[in-house]
Design a protein around this motif. Sequence first.
Motif, short mmCIF file in Angstrom:
data_model
loop_
_atom_site.label_atom_id
_atom_site.label_comp_id
_atom_site.label_asym_id
_atom_site.label_seq_id
_atom_site.Cartn_x
_atom_site.Cartn_y
_atom_site.Cartn_z
N TYR A 45 0.81 -1.22 0.00
CA TYR A 45 0.00 0.00 0.00
C TYR A 45 0.85 1.27 0.00
N TYR A 49 0.82 3.99 -2.85
CA TYR A 49 0.21 5.29 -2.51
C TYR A 49 1.12 6.45 -2.89
N ARG A 101 -7.66 1.18 -2.77
CA ARG A 101 -8.30 2.35 -2.15
C ARG A 101 -8.86 2.03 -0.78
#
Length: 111
Positions: A45, A49, A101
């Motif tokens: 992540y 990100y 997300r």
Amino acid sequence: TAMRQGRGFAIVECPRPYDILLTKTRRASSHPGNQLLRRILEERYEERYTAHPTEKQCITAQVADSLERDYSCRFLVKNNENCWVLAHRSAVIDKLSNSFRFVPRLKPKAK
């Protein structure tokens, strides 16, 4: 075998433990393959990100490739006849991109 042909696509009669079920059900969320997917998404992540948009696409594809190669995962969807079939690559990438997300919501809050 666990697969048979039907109307131009392979029907999966019984998902394996590490298959990833691309559906929004409680059964799918507790399936071992979907739990593995969540763990991998959490691990990647931060990297995704902070990545440039084109790098995000590469990371998403790497996740899909790794799951298929390292864990023998298959990505399955239900067809119009409510049978499991292999998902198209574009659907897999879209699903993984969207799933990234939701990673912050999946992580336990620090105390």
